[in-house]
Design an enzyme around this catalytic site. Sequence first.
Site, PDB file in Angstrom:
ATOM      1  N   ARG A 181      31.017  30.120  39.605  1.00 13.40           N
ATOM      2  CA  ARG A 181      30.425  30.529  38.318  1.00 13.40           C
ATOM      3  C   ARG A 181      29.601  29.395  37.712  1.00 13.40           C
ATOM      4  NH1 ARG A 181      35.688  32.435  37.426  1.00 13.40           N
ATOM      5  NH2 ARG A 181      35.999  30.781  35.896  1.00 13.40           N
TER       6      ARG A 181
ATOM      7  N   LYS B 151      35.293  35.166  40.707  1.00 12.94           N
ATOM      8  CA  LYS B 151      36.617  34.697  40.278  1.00 12.94           C
ATOM      9  C   LYS B 151      36.764  33.181  40.400  1.00 12.94           C
ATOM     10  CE  LYS B 151      38.972  38.999  41.372  1.00 12.94           C
ATOM     11  NZ  LYS B 151      40.027  39.642  42.162  1.00 12.94           N
ATOM     12  N   CYS B 152      35.794  32.519  41.035  1.00  8.93           N
ATOM     13  CA  CYS B 152      35.849  31.083  41.294  1.00  8.93           C
ATOM     14  C   CYS B 152      35.069  30.317  40.229  1.00  8.93           C
ATOM     15  CB  CYS B 152      35.269  30.795  42.681  1.00  8.93           C
ATOM     16  SG  CYS B 152      35.058  29.037  43.051  1.00  8.93           S
ATOM     17  N   GLY B 153      35.733  29.394  39.560  1.00  6.35           N
ATOM     18  CA  GLY B 153      35.082  28.599  38.524  1.00  6.35           C
ATOM     19  C   GLY B 153      33.923  27.773  39.051  1.00  6.35           C
TER      20      GLY B 153
END
Length: 113
Positions: A15, A10-12
């Site tokens: 990712r 969920k963390c940019g």
Amino acid sequence: MKATIWHNPKCGTSRNTLAILQERGVDVTVVEYLKNPPSREKLAQLYKDAGLDPAAALRIRGTDAKERGLTEADADTVLDAMAADPILIERPLVETDKGVRLCRPKETVEEIL
């Protein structure tokens, strides 16, 4: 080269760091640390290898770390809290044979590739 990333999908930043590893052809093991948290001992080893005090790797945003007094706590207290509640672990942590980095910003991963 092999790497392990303690990842939150969920963390940019997490990712994007994973994408760098994949683009570089790294054989990467992805550990979703919220589902499979590292042990207290593993966390201590990761932070030691990264040259970080656990408080420097404490996730503040989106957590109750300040309210719990963890921003002022000693390393053992912070490690205990992270082991009990992995949302307190700042991400992403990446480990390779060249070392460990808390990859914020994502380009920090280049130091250990």
